[in-house]
Each structure stands twice: as structure tokens, then as C-alpha cells.
Design a protein around this motif. Structure first.
Motif, PDB file in Angstrom:
ATOM      1  N   ASP A 142       0.840  -1.211   0.025  1.00 33.40           N
ATOM      2  CA  ASP A 142       0.027  -0.105  -0.037  1.00 33.40           C
ATOM      3  C   ASP A 142       0.901   1.404   0.065  1.00 33.40           C
ATOM      4  OD1 ASP A 142      -2.319  -1.273  -0.120  1.00 33.40           O
ATOM      5  OD2 ASP A 142      -2.551  -1.459   2.106  1.00 33.40           O
ATOM      6  N   ILE A 143       1.965   1.185   0.895  1.00 34.34           N
ATOM      7  CA  ILE A 143       2.793   2.545   0.678  1.00 34.34           C
ATOM      8  C   ILE A 143       3.481   2.585  -0.400  1.00 34.34           C
ATOM      9  CG2 ILE A 143       4.864   3.219   1.955  1.00 34.34           C
ATOM     10  CD1 ILE A 143       3.791   2.020   4.695  1.00 34.34           C
ATOM     11  N   LEU A 144       3.933   1.469  -1.117  1.00 36.56           N
ATOM     12  CA  LEU A 144       4.752   1.635  -2.400  1.00 36.56           C
ATOM     13  C   LEU A 144       3.739   2.131  -3.367  1.00 36.56           C
ATOM     14  CD1 LEU A 144       7.100   1.206  -3.963  1.00 36.56           C
ATOM     15  CD2 LEU A 144       6.329  -1.174  -4.470  1.00 36.56           C
ATOM     16  N   LYS A 145       2.471   1.695  -3.487  1.00 32.48           N
ATOM     17  CA  LYS A 145       1.271   1.816  -4.391  1.00 32.48           C
ATOM     18  C   LYS A 145       1.048   3.501  -4.083  1.00 32.48           C
ATOM     19  CE  LYS A 145      -3.512   1.720  -4.713  1.00 32.48           C
ATOM     20  NZ  LYS A 145      -4.608   1.214  -3.930  1.00 32.48           N
ATOM     21  N   LEU A 146       1.088   3.865  -2.838  1.00 37.60           N
ATOM     22  CA  LEU A 146       0.527   5.497  -2.586  1.00 37.60           C
ATOM     23  C   LEU A 146       1.932   6.300  -3.136  1.00 37.60           C
ATOM     24  CD1 LEU A 146      -0.995   7.642  -1.176  1.00 37.60           C
ATOM     25  CD2 LEU A 146       0.495   7.022   0.872  1.00 37.60           C
ATOM     26  N   ALA A 147       3.073   5.929  -3.079  1.00 38.33           N
ATOM     27  CA  ALA A 147       4.204   6.814  -3.245  1.00 38.33           C
ATOM     28  C   ALA A 147       4.064   6.950  -4.951  1.00 38.33           C
ATOM     29  CB  ALA A 147       5.563   5.906  -2.994  1.00 38.33           C
ATOM     30  N   ILE A 148       3.630   5.578  -5.686  1.00 38.30           N
ATOM     31  CA  ILE A 148       3.776   5.772  -7.222  1.00 38.30           C
ATOM     32  C   ILE A 148       2.724   6.525  -7.622  1.00 38.30           C
ATOM     33  CG2 ILE A 148       3.449   4.488  -9.038  1.00 38.30           C
ATOM     34  CD1 ILE A 148       5.069   2.116  -7.778  1.00 38.30           C
ATOM     35  N   LEU A 149       1.356   6.666  -6.687  1.00 38.94           N
ATOM     36  CA  LEU A 149       0.302   7.432  -7.304  1.00 38.94           C
ATOM     37  C   LEU A 149       0.551   8.883  -6.798  1.00 38.94           C
ATOM     38  CD1 LEU A 149      -2.505   5.374  -5.877  1.00 38.94           C
ATOM     39  CD2 LEU A 149      -2.082   5.672  -8.294  1.00 38.94           C
ATOM     40  N   VAL A 150       1.447   9.155  -5.697  1.00 40.15           N
ATOM     41  CA  VAL A 150       1.386  10.503  -5.496  1.00 40.15           C
ATOM     42  C   VAL A 150       2.580  11.064  -6.562  1.00 40.15           C
ATOM     43  CG1 VAL A 150       2.888  12.025  -3.937  1.00 40.15           C
ATOM     44  CG2 VAL A 150       1.012  10.301  -2.932  1.00 40.15           C
ATOM     45  N   VAL A 151       3.595  10.302  -6.693  1.00 40.27           N
ATOM     46  CA  VAL A 151       4.327  10.961  -7.845  1.00 40.27           C
ATOM     47  C   VAL A 151       3.713  11.193  -9.165  1.00 40.27           C
ATOM     48  CG1 VAL A 151       6.403  10.018  -9.422  1.00 40.27           C
ATOM     49  CG2 VAL A 151       6.413   9.772  -6.846  1.00 40.27           C
ATOM     50  N   ILE A 152       3.063  10.174  -9.642  1.00 41.52           N
ATOM     51  CA  ILE A 152       2.171  10.550 -10.977  1.00 41.52           C
ATOM     52  C   ILE A 152       1.204  11.456 -10.804  1.00 41.52           C
ATOM     53  CG2 ILE A 152       0.083   9.366 -12.480  1.00 41.52           C
ATOM     54  CD1 ILE A 152       1.916   6.453 -11.846  1.00 41.52           C
ATOM     55  N   ARG A 153       0.400  11.638  -9.871  1.00 40.67           N
ATOM     56  CA  ARG A 153      -0.542  12.602  -9.737  1.00 40.67           C
ATOM     57  C   ARG A 153       0.120  14.047  -9.414  1.00 40.67           C
ATOM     58  NH1 ARG A 153      -4.714   9.227  -5.902  1.00 40.67           N
ATOM     59  NH2 ARG A 153      -5.503   8.006  -7.292  1.00 40.67           N
ATOM     60  N   THR A 154       1.363  14.031  -8.710  1.00 39.90           N
ATOM     61  CA  THR A 154       2.183  15.346  -8.384  1.00 39.90           C
ATOM     62  C   THR A 154       2.619  15.868  -9.894  1.00 39.90           C
ATOM     63  OG1 THR A 154       2.634  14.615  -6.386  1.00 39.90           O
ATOM     64  CG2 THR A 154       4.113  16.213  -7.262  1.00 39.90           C
ATOM     65  N   VAL A 155       2.814  14.869 -10.677  1.00 41.03           N
ATOM     66  CA  VAL A 155       3.598  15.562 -12.024  1.00 41.03           C
ATOM     67  C   VAL A 155       2.433  15.825 -13.021  1.00 41.03           C
ATOM     68  CG1 VAL A 155       4.368  14.472 -14.280  1.00 41.03           C
ATOM     69  CG2 VAL A 155       5.506  13.827 -12.041  1.00 41.03           C
ATOM     70  N   ILE A 156       1.245  15.208 -13.028  1.00 44.09           N
ATOM     71  CA  ILE A 156       0.308  15.501 -13.583  1.00 44.09           C
ATOM     72  C   ILE A 156      -0.436  16.969 -12.985  1.00 44.09           C
ATOM     73  CG2 ILE A 156      -2.569  15.116 -14.069  1.00 44.09           C
ATOM     74  CD1 ILE A 156      -1.735  12.287 -14.296  1.00 44.09           C
ATOM     75  N   SER A 157      -0.572  17.156 -11.680  1.00 40.55           N
ATOM     76  CA  SER A 157      -0.896  18.332 -11.220  1.00 40.55           C
ATOM     77  C   SER A 157       0.054  19.505 -11.376  1.00 40.55           C
ATOM     78  CB  SER A 157      -1.089  18.168  -9.542  1.00 40.55           C
ATOM     79  OG  SER A 157      -1.862  17.309  -9.261  1.00 40.55           O
ATOM     80  N   TYR A 158       1.610  19.185 -11.428  1.00 37.49           N
ATOM     81  CA  TYR A 158       2.332  20.204 -11.857  1.00 37.49           C
ATOM     82  C   TYR A 158       2.119  20.906 -13.272  1.00 37.49           C
ATOM     83  CZ  TYR A 158       6.776  22.724 -13.274  1.00 37.49           C
ATOM     84  OH  TYR A 158       7.697  23.377 -13.451  1.00 37.49           O
ATOM     85  N   PHE A 159       1.858  19.903 -14.085  1.00 38.06           N
ATOM     86  CA  PHE A 159       1.794  20.455 -15.469  1.00 38.06           C
ATOM     87  C   PHE A 159       0.357  21.049 -15.782  1.00 38.06           C
ATOM     88  CE2 PHE A 159       5.179  17.472 -16.293  1.00 38.06           C
ATOM     89  CZ  PHE A 159       6.114  18.484 -16.962  1.00 38.06           C
ATOM     90  N   LEU A 160      -0.697  20.534 -14.848  1.00 39.06           N
ATOM     91  CA  LEU A 160      -1.999  21.029 -15.107  1.00 39.06           C
ATOM     92  C   LEU A 160      -1.814  22.489 -14.583  1.00 39.06           C
ATOM     93  CD1 LEU A 160      -4.580  18.449 -14.234  1.00 39.06           C
ATOM     94  CD2 LEU A 160      -4.276  19.558 -16.474  1.00 39.06           C
ATOM     95  N   HIS A 161      -1.272  22.670 -13.509  1.00 34.38           N
ATOM     96  CA  HIS A 161      -1.133  24.099 -12.682  1.00 34.38           C
ATOM     97  C   HIS A 161      -0.567  24.871 -13.554  1.00 34.38           C
ATOM     98  CE1 HIS A 161      -1.074  26.753  -9.502  1.00 34.38           C
ATOM     99  NE2 HIS A 161       0.360  26.707  -9.516  1.00 34.38           N
ATOM    100  N   LYS A 162       0.722  24.452 -14.389  1.00 34.13           N
ATOM    101  CA  LYS A 162       1.290  25.333 -15.138  1.00 34.13           C
ATOM    102  C   LYS A 162       0.440  25.741 -16.297  1.00 34.13           C
ATOM    103  CE  LYS A 162       5.550  26.187 -15.171  1.00 34.13           C
ATOM    104  NZ  LYS A 162       5.642  27.354 -14.718  1.00 34.13           N
ATOM    105  N   GLU A 163      -0.257  25.159 -16.946  1.00 34.89           N
ATOM    106  CA  GLU A 163      -1.424  25.317 -17.857  1.00 34.89           C
ATOM    107  C   GLU A 163      -2.341  26.362 -17.676  1.00 34.89           C
ATOM    108  OE1 GLU A 163      -3.210  22.467 -20.479  1.00 34.89           O
ATOM    109  OE2 GLU A 163      -1.491  21.143 -20.610  1.00 34.89           O
ATOM    110  N   ILE A 164      -2.760  26.089 -16.292  1.00 39.26           N
ATOM    111  CA  ILE A 164      -3.853  27.104 -15.774  1.00 39.26           C
ATOM    112  C   ILE A 164      -3.229  28.328 -15.632  1.00 39.26           C
ATOM    113  CG2 ILE A 164      -5.035  27.718 -13.563  1.00 39.26           C
ATOM    114  CD1 ILE A 164      -5.573  24.398 -13.428  1.00 39.26           C
ATOM    115  N   GLU A 165      -2.032  28.431 -14.917  1.00 39.15           N
ATOM    116  CA  GLU A 165      -1.178  29.797 -15.028  1.00 39.15           C
ATOM    117  C   GLU A 165      -1.241  30.372 -16.221  1.00 39.15           C
ATOM    118  OE1 GLU A 165       2.348  29.043 -13.009  1.00 39.15           O
ATOM    119  OE2 GLU A 165       1.489  29.462 -10.956  1.00 39.15           O
TER     120      GLU A 165
END
Length: 132
Positions: A93-116
Motif C-alpha cells: 500500500d505504501i509503495l502504491k501510494l508513493a507511485i500514485l503521489v508521484v504520478i499525480r504530482t507530475v500531472i498536477s504540476y503540468f495542469l497547474h502550469k497550463e492554468i497559470e
């Protein structure tokens, strides 16, 4: 004392499971709501008779608007995953969480840049209208 803490935790796990389920459902609702609102804005924009440059700017703004809802939905999912990994801390579960957080963080970063970028374009468009 350890048995008391374990007993309390065992009694709270069903509540947390329901809370995690509620967060997951809420994130889906947020995402669907954003898609509906962006779809309505897109249809309104397409019905207006304007030049293509203005329509492209409007579509970028609508895309950013949808991106903000996607970001919010992702953040809610991350919160649910964090809670789940706290109440059920297996290595998988912790490994899955770490992978999901990394993927979602990358997606969030690029979406945030597009919004800006879209907000800057919208501000520039408003400034151009004021100076004209």
C-alpha cells in the motif's frame, strides 16, 4: 494499553473505510461537475459568432477551467490514499501510494502550469481590451 489502542483502531477502521469511499466518490463528482461545466462553456462559446483567435483563447480558458477541477479531484484522491495507507500500512500500500503521489504530482504540476498560462493569457486579453 496496546490492546486498548488496537481495539479502538479496529473499531474506527470501518468508519475510515466509509470516509475513504466518500472521498473517492466526491472526487468523481468534482470531476464530472467540472466536465459538465466546461462542456456547457464550450457549447456557449461555439454558438457565438466570433473570429477563430478569440475562440482559441476562450477554448484555452475553458481547458484551464477544466484542469482546475481535475487538479482538485486529484488532490482529493491523494488525501483518500494517504488516509488509507495510514490505517492499513502494508508495504504494498505504501509503495502504491508513493507511485500514485508521484504520478499525480507530475500531472498536477503540468495542469497547474497550463492554468497559470491561461490566466495570464486572459489577463493580457483584458489589458488589450482596456487599452483599445
Amino acid at each position: 494499553m496496546h490492546d486498548l489502542a488496537q481495539n479502538i483502531m479496529d473499531n474506527l477502521i470501518p468508519f475510515f473505510d466509509l470516509f475513504i469511499l466518500a472521498l473517492n466518490i466526491f472526487s468523481i463528482i468534482v470531476l464530472i461537475w467540472g466536465v459538465i461545466m466546461a462542456g456547457i462553456d464550450f457549447l456557449k462559446s461555439e454558438c457565438l459568432d466570433r473570429n477563430r483567435i478569440v475562440m482559441a483563447r476562450q477554448n484555452n480558458f475553458i481547458k484551464s477551467f477544466l484542469g482546475s477541477y481535475i487538479l482538485l479531484s486529484l488532490e482529493i484522491l491523494i488525501a483518500a490514499d494517504i488516509i488509507e495507507s495510514i490505517i492499513k500500512p502494508t508495504f504494498q500500500d505504501i509503495l502504491k501510494l508513493a507511485i500514485l503521489v508521484v504520478i499525480r504530482t507530475v500531472i498536477s504540476y503540468f495542469l497547474h502550469k497550463e492554468i497559470e498560462d491561461a490566466l495570464k493569457d486572459k489577463e493580457n486579453e483584458l489589458d488589450e481590451k482596456k487599452t483599445s
